[in-house]
Write an enzyme that holds these catalytic residues in place. Structure first.
Site, PDB file in Angstrom:
ATOM      1  CE  LYS A  32     -17.117   6.693  -8.177  1.00 13.79           C
ATOM      2  NZ  LYS A  32     -15.978   6.925  -8.809  1.00 13.79           N
ATOM      3  CG  ASP A  59     -15.304  10.782  -7.844  1.00 18.64           C
ATOM      4  OD1 ASP A  59     -14.920  11.226  -7.572  1.00 18.64           O
ATOM      5  OD2 ASP A  59     -14.171   9.170  -7.985  1.00 18.64           O
ATOM      6  CE  LYS A  61     -11.379  10.532  -5.413  1.00 18.91           C
ATOM      7  NZ  LYS A  61     -11.981   9.536  -6.209  1.00 18.91           N
ATOM      8  CG  ASP A  64      -4.813  23.773  -8.953  1.00 17.26           C
ATOM      9  OD1 ASP A  64      -4.136  24.137  -8.394  1.00 17.26           O
ATOM     10  OD2 ASP A  64      -4.718  23.176  -9.408  1.00 17.26           O
ATOM     11  CB  THR A 119     -12.899   4.055   1.346  1.00 13.60           C
ATOM     12  OG1 THR A 119     -12.653   4.477  -0.387  1.00 13.60           O
ATOM     13  CG2 THR A 119     -13.333   5.111   1.303  1.00 13.60           C
ATOM     14  NE  ARG A 211     -12.501  -2.649  -8.270  1.00 13.98           N
ATOM     15  CZ  ARG A 211     -11.470  -2.347  -7.280  1.00 13.98           C
ATOM     16  NH1 ARG A 211     -10.098  -2.591  -7.783  1.00 13.98           N
ATOM     17  NH2 ARG A 211     -11.585  -1.491  -6.143  1.00 13.98           N
TER      18      ARG A 211
HETATM   19  O1  C5P Z   1     -14.642  -0.729  -7.706  1.00 10.38           O
HETATM   20  P1  C5P Z   1     -15.384   0.449  -6.483  1.00 10.38           P
HETATM   21  O2  C5P Z   1     -16.093  -0.259  -5.486  1.00 10.38           O
HETATM   22  O3  C5P Z   1     -13.548  -0.562  -5.174  1.00 10.38           O
HETATM   23  O4  C5P Z   1     -14.964   1.362  -6.739  1.00 10.38           O
HETATM   24  C1  C5P Z   1     -15.073   2.415  -6.101  1.00 10.38           C
HETATM   25  C2  C5P Z   1     -15.347   3.444  -6.647  1.00 10.38           C
HETATM   26  O5  C5P Z   1     -15.429   4.863  -5.693  1.00 10.38           O
HETATM   27  C3  C5P Z   1     -13.865   4.049  -7.836  1.00 10.38           C
HETATM   28  O6  C5P Z   1     -14.308   4.751  -8.758  1.00 10.38           O
HETATM   29  C4  C5P Z   1     -12.793   4.923  -7.239  1.00 10.38           C
HETATM   30  O7  C5P Z   1     -12.442   5.583  -7.836  1.00 10.38           O
HETATM   31  C5  C5P Z   1     -14.254   6.136  -5.867  1.00 10.38           C
HETATM   32  N1  C5P Z   1     -13.479   6.581  -4.306  1.00 10.38           N
HETATM   33  C6  C5P Z   1     -12.829   5.420  -3.656  1.00 10.38           C
HETATM   34  N2  C5P Z   1     -12.844   6.469  -2.648  1.00 10.38           N
HETATM   35  C7  C5P Z   1     -13.247   7.443  -2.191  1.00 10.38           C
HETATM   36  C8  C5P Z   1     -13.721   8.079  -2.826  1.00 10.38           C
HETATM   37  C9  C5P Z   1     -13.769   7.812  -4.362  1.00 10.38           C
HETATM   38  O8  C5P Z   1     -13.002   4.876  -4.163  1.00 10.38           O
HETATM   39  N3  C5P Z   1     -12.925   7.887  -1.312  1.00 10.38           N
END
Ligand code: C5P
Length: 232
Positions: A32, A59, A61, A64, A119, A211
C-alpha cells in the site's frame, strides 16, 4: 474470496521504501502506498514499485466535490494500481462520479473502495468530535451501503466490522482492514484493532499491516507470520 496481506509502505522517501522492499528478495508482497510516500516520491514511485512486480493499493483517500474526485481518479488510474480509495464521507454523488470515471476509461480498472470510519477513531470521537450520534457499527454499515449503492467494490473498515459488513452487503463486497496487531504487541494510535488470526475468522478479505511489519526486527519474518495467521 481473496485473502492477502497488504503491507503499508509508510516511508518518508523512495530510498527508505526500496530498502525495505529489498529485504523481500524474490517475494513480492501486495503493498500500500499512502500519502506519506506518494507526497514525497510522487507517481514515479508507484510505477517503479509496480515494475518491480508488486500489486499496489494506492491509499490516497480522495475526498472532494464529485467533479474533482472524478478528475483525481482519472489522473491516478494510469499508474496501474490494483486498488484505490476515497472517503465515504464525501457522499454518494462523489463516490458515484469516481466509480463512473473508471467505467468510462478503457483498460483494467483498479478496484475502488471507500474508507468508512478511520480505525484510529473510536465511538467517543465519533460522537463528541464529529457529532455523529449513531453507533460506530451503524455508521460503518451505513457508509458501506452508500459505497455499494455508488458502485464501489468494497470498503476499508476495522476487521472487527468485517463479519457484519459481509452479512449485510454480501460475501463479494470487499473488506480491506487495517488496525491489525500481533497478539503480543502494542496498538499504538490505532483504536479498533485485532490480530491477523481473528481478522481471518471474522472474514476480512485483505488485512493492511504497517508498523507490525515495517518496524519489526525482521520484517520478512513478521510478514510471513502475518501470512500464516491470516491466509494459512
Ligand atoms: O502501522 P499500521 O499497521 O497502523 O498502519 C495502518 C495503515 O492503514 C496506515 O497506512 C494507515 O494510513 C492505513 N489506514 C488506517 N485506517 C483506515 C484507512 C487506512 O489505519 N481507516
Amino acid at each position: 474470496m481473496p485473502k492477502d496481506v497488504i503491507i503499508a509502505l509508510d516511508y518518508p522517501d523512495r530510498e527508505a521504501a526500496l530498502a525495505f522492499l529489498d529485504q523481500f528478495g524474490e517475494e513480492k508482497p501486495f503493498v500500500k502506498i499512502g500519502m506519506e510516500l506518494f507526497y514525497a516520491a510522487g507517481p514515479d514511485m508507484v510505477r517503479e514499485i509496480k515494475d518491480r512486480g508488486h500489486k499496489i493499493f494506492l491509499d490516497l483517500k480522495i475526498h472532494d466535490i464529485p467533479n474533482t474526485a472524478a478528475g483525481a481518479v482519472r489522473s491516478l488510474r494510469a499508474l496501474g494500481a490494483a486498488m484505490m480509495n476515497l472517503h465515504a464521507q464525501g457522499g454518494i454523488a462523489m463516490m458515484r462520479a469516481a466509480a463512473q470515471e473508471l467505467l468510462d476509461t478503457p483498460g483494467t480498472a483498479p478496484q475502488l473502495i471507500a474508507v468508512t470510519v478511520l480505525t484510529s477513531l473510536n465511538e467517543d470521537a465519533l460522537h463528541d468530535e464529529l457529532l455523529v450520534q449513531k453507533t460506530l457499527k451503524e455508521t460503518v454499515l451505513h457508509y458501506a451501503h452508500n459505497a455499494k449503492a455508488a458502485g464501489l467494490a468494497g470498503i476499508v473498515c476495522s476487521p472487527l466490522e468485517a463479519g457484519v459488513v459481509h452479512q449485510r452487503l454480501g460475501a463479494d463486497f470487499l473488506t480491506v482492514t487495517p488496525g491489525v496487531r500481533f497478539a503480543d504487541a502494542e496498538a499504538g494510535d490505532q483504536q479498533r484493532v485485532t490480530t491477523p488470526g481473528i481478522a481471518r475468522e471474522l472474514g476480512a478479505d485483505y488485512i493492511v499491516v504497517g508498523r507490525p511489519i515495517t518496524k519489526a526486527e525482521n520484517p520478512l519474518l513478521a510478514y510471513r507470520r502475518c501470512m500464516d495467521e491470516f491466509v494459512g
